[in-house]
Design a protein around this motif. Structure first.
Motif, PDB file in Angstrom:
ATOM      1  N   GLU A   1       0.852  -1.186   0.000  1.00 14.37           N
ATOM      2  CA  GLU A   1       0.000   0.000   0.000  1.00 14.37           C
ATOM      3  C   GLU A   1       0.891   1.240   0.000  1.00 14.37           C
ATOM      4  O   GLU A   1       2.054   1.186   0.384  1.00 14.37           O
ATOM      5  N   TYR A   2       0.297   2.371  -0.414  1.00 15.56           N
ATOM      6  CA  TYR A   2       1.020   3.637  -0.474  1.00 15.56           C
ATOM      7  C   TYR A   2       0.248   4.696   0.305  1.00 15.56           C
ATOM      8  O   TYR A   2      -0.979   4.649   0.378  1.00 15.56           O
TER       9      TYR A   2
ATOM     10  N   PRO B   1       0.879   6.771  -6.845  1.00 14.26           N
ATOM     11  CA  PRO B   1      -0.419   6.083  -6.816  1.00 14.26           C
ATOM     12  C   PRO B   1      -1.552   6.990  -6.337  1.00 14.26           C
ATOM     13  O   PRO B   1      -2.652   6.968  -6.906  1.00 14.26           O
ATOM     14  N   ALA B   2      -1.287   7.810  -5.313  1.00 11.90           N
ATOM     15  CA  ALA B   2      -2.317   8.732  -4.818  1.00 11.90           C
ATOM     16  C   ALA B   2      -2.655   9.776  -5.875  1.00 11.90           C
ATOM     17  O   ALA B   2      -3.825  10.137  -6.046  1.00 11.90           O
TER      18      ALA B   2
ATOM     19  N   HIS C   1      -3.997   0.239 -11.765  1.00 12.09           N
ATOM     20  CA  HIS C   1      -5.291   0.480 -11.113  1.00 12.09           C
ATOM     21  C   HIS C   1      -5.042   0.929  -9.673  1.00 12.09           C
ATOM     22  O   HIS C   1      -4.243   0.316  -8.956  1.00 12.09           O
ATOM     23  N   THR C   2      -5.710   1.988  -9.264  1.00 15.98           N
ATOM     24  CA  THR C   2      -5.562   2.485  -7.900  1.00 15.98           C
ATOM     25  C   THR C   2      -6.924   2.573  -7.234  1.00 15.98           C
ATOM     26  O   THR C   2      -7.926   2.887  -7.883  1.00 15.98           O
TER      27      THR C   2
ATOM     28  N   PRO D   1      -8.940   6.462   4.097  1.00 13.17           N
ATOM     29  CA  PRO D   1      -8.598   7.841   3.722  1.00 13.17           C
ATOM     30  C   PRO D   1      -7.094   8.128   3.641  1.00 13.17           C
ATOM     31  O   PRO D   1      -6.692   9.092   2.997  1.00 13.17           O
ATOM     32  N   GLN D   2      -6.269   7.300   4.258  1.00 13.99           N
ATOM     33  CA  GLN D   2      -4.835   7.551   4.297  1.00 13.99           C
ATOM     34  C   GLN D   2      -4.008   6.614   3.423  1.00 13.99           C
ATOM     35  O   GLN D   2      -2.792   6.753   3.342  1.00 13.99           O
ATOM     36  N   THR D   3      -4.673   5.680   2.740  1.00 18.43           N
ATOM     37  CA  THR D   3      -3.924   4.620   2.075  1.00 18.43           C
ATOM     38  C   THR D   3      -4.467   4.343   0.676  1.00 18.43           C
ATOM     39  O   THR D   3      -5.682   4.276   0.475  1.00 18.43           O
ATOM     40  N   ILE D   4      -3.549   4.176  -0.269  1.00 21.58           N
ATOM     41  CA  ILE D   4      -3.896   3.853  -1.656  1.00 21.58           C
ATOM     42  C   ILE D   4      -3.286   2.515  -2.030  1.00 21.58           C
ATOM     43  O   ILE D   4      -2.120   2.236  -1.730  1.00 21.58           O
ATOM     44  N   LYS D   5      -4.059   1.700  -2.688  1.00 23.81           N
ATOM     45  CA  LYS D   5      -3.594   0.407  -3.183  1.00 23.81           C
ATOM     46  C   LYS D   5      -3.318   0.524  -4.675  1.00 23.81           C
ATOM     47  O   LYS D   5      -4.121   1.070  -5.435  1.00 23.81           O
ATOM     48  N   LEU D   6      -2.155   0.036  -5.111  1.00 22.03           N
ATOM     49  CA  LEU D   6      -1.775   0.036  -6.524  1.00 22.03           C
ATOM     50  C   LEU D   6      -1.691  -1.402  -7.007  1.00 22.03           C
ATOM     51  O   LEU D   6      -1.005  -2.240  -6.405  1.00 22.03           O
ATOM     52  N   GLU D   7      -2.401  -1.674  -8.093  1.00 20.94           N
ATOM     53  CA  GLU D   7      -2.376  -3.000  -8.705  1.00 20.94           C
ATOM     54  C   GLU D   7      -2.155  -2.850 -10.202  1.00 20.94           C
ATOM     55  O   GLU D   7      -2.424  -1.798 -10.788  1.00 20.94           O
ATOM     56  N   TYR D   8      -1.665  -3.915 -10.823  1.00 26.11           N
ATOM     57  CA  TYR D   8      -1.440  -3.914 -12.264  1.00 26.11           C
ATOM     58  C   TYR D   8      -2.210  -5.058 -12.906  1.00 26.11           C
ATOM     59  O   TYR D   8      -2.217  -6.190 -12.400  1.00 26.11           O
TER      60      TYR D   8
END
Length: 371
Positions: free
Chosen positions: A142-143, A163-164, A214-215, A220-227
């Protein structure tokens, strides 16, 4: 745009002037002083971000989130008799000079005097300036959605906010910064101007695999990055697809969000990329410059350089003055190490105006030995 940088008593440089083209590559053997050129700009930017340059008694912040210069002793050229360090920037709008007092060796916020025109017009101090350090953030589960630094760039100095940024750009339906960067598949089938769609298209072309980033927000504080890969394998966490995608994603995003006149500084954009991807990234950088952005790159990659040479031959970069290659090396002169620079041009046919020793010649030297 920045047209010239002059350094006096700055780290490895006693007195040196660098011509800065719309696309400038800085190359050389490790430890020769390449990074110092970028550091002179980053030192000013981090001083600006904490308002040190606007004070009546101006100061320079040597230690910050963009660069850590340690102290005035490290900042000042070792053999300098005059302990004043001078950084000058010339643009189309005027000249700008900061003279830094390095008399106190341990000082971390030395005083400085400014002379020149309104420096706030320099793209270096724009909110849209992007700097990506060589020490970029690798794959993460996570970011963070926001920076924990006192000041930062929109993508994060380490690319950690990319990512965000992509997540927000999708929510806001953000388009690319320059229409000329619209991706075309070669069959005149251009996609729309949405930033994320062009990021995915350019990433697919560079990596030579059909992919999409894909994000989504997990909180509210965390972004998930996937491909997504090849449209058949489903989505994978950034942790599962290697370092190359994570390291190049901020570079591609910076080039696509940039507007004409914006400044992008990148250390080692080629990191973790296959040679063919490095060539294509060089071509993409050239395209962004042809559309109006200014890009300054520190690199060790002859593949990246060859991508730019192709761009010259294919007239993406139409003029010889569009590109400058600064090659930094050191030689012993009278028993002392002296930093020397060459400035090399790329001709219309993609050939180089000069090939000094050690300038991306390892491949040829090794091949000769093998033969």
């Amino acid at each position: 745009m920045i047209q010239r940088i002059s350094l006096t008593n700055f780290k490895a440089y006693e007195d040196e002037e660098f011509n800065i083209a719309p696309l400038t590559l800085i190359a050389g053997i490790n430890g020769m002083g390449k990074s110092s050129i970028l550091q002179s700009l980053l030192m000013l930017r981090q001083s600006y971000d904490v308002d040190y340059l606007n004070k009546d008694e101006k100061q320079i912040r040597l230690n910050g989130h963009f660069v850590n210069m340690e102290n005035a002793n490290v900042l000042c050229y070792t053999m300098a008799s005059d302990r004043n360090v001078v950084v000058s920037i010339e643009t189309e709008n005027g000249s700008h000079t900061w003279t830094i007092n390095a008399q106190e060796p341990e000082a971390t916020n030395p005083s400085c005097v400014y002379e020149g025109d309104d420096y706030k017009t320099i793209s270096l101090f724009s909110d849209s300036m992007e700097f990506l350090t060589a020490e970029r953030v690798g794959p993460r589960y996570e970011y963070r959605a926001q920076s924990d630094k006192a000041y930062n760039t929109k993508l994060g100095v380490q690319g950690e906010l990319t990512p965000a940024y992509l997540y927000k750009s999708l929510q806001q339906n953000e388009n690319i910064g320059m229409d000329g960067m619209l991706f075309n598949d070669g069959n005149n089938q251009a996609i729309d101007k949405q930033l994320i769609n062009n990021v995915n298209a350019w990433m697919s072309w560079i990596m030579n695999v059909n992919m999409s980033a894909h994000t989504h927000a997990t909180d509210p504080q965390t972004i998930k990055l996937e491909y997504g890969l090849d449209d058949v394998w489903g989505h994978f966490s950034a942790l599962q697809v290697g370092f190359g995608l994570s390291f190049v994603l901020p570079v591609v995003t910076a080039l696509l969000k940039a507007k004409a006149g914006d400044l992008v500084l990148v250390e080692n954009p080629e990191a973790h990329l296959h040679p063919s991807a490095q060539v294509r990234l060089g071509q993409m950088i050239s395209k962004a410059v042809s559309c109006g952005a200014q890009v300054i790159v520190e690199t060790h990659s002859d593949h990246l350089l060859n991508g730019i040479r192709l761009a010259r031959k294919e007239k993406v970069l139409k003029k010889e003055t569009d590109v400058n290659l600064i090659f930094v090396q050191r030689k012993s002169v009278n028993g002392q190490l002296v930093t020397l620079t060459n400035e090399i041009k790329i001709r219309d046919n993609g050939k180089l105006s000069d090939r000094p020793p050690f300038f991306f010649d390892t491949w040829e030297d090794t091949l000769v030995k093998l033969i």
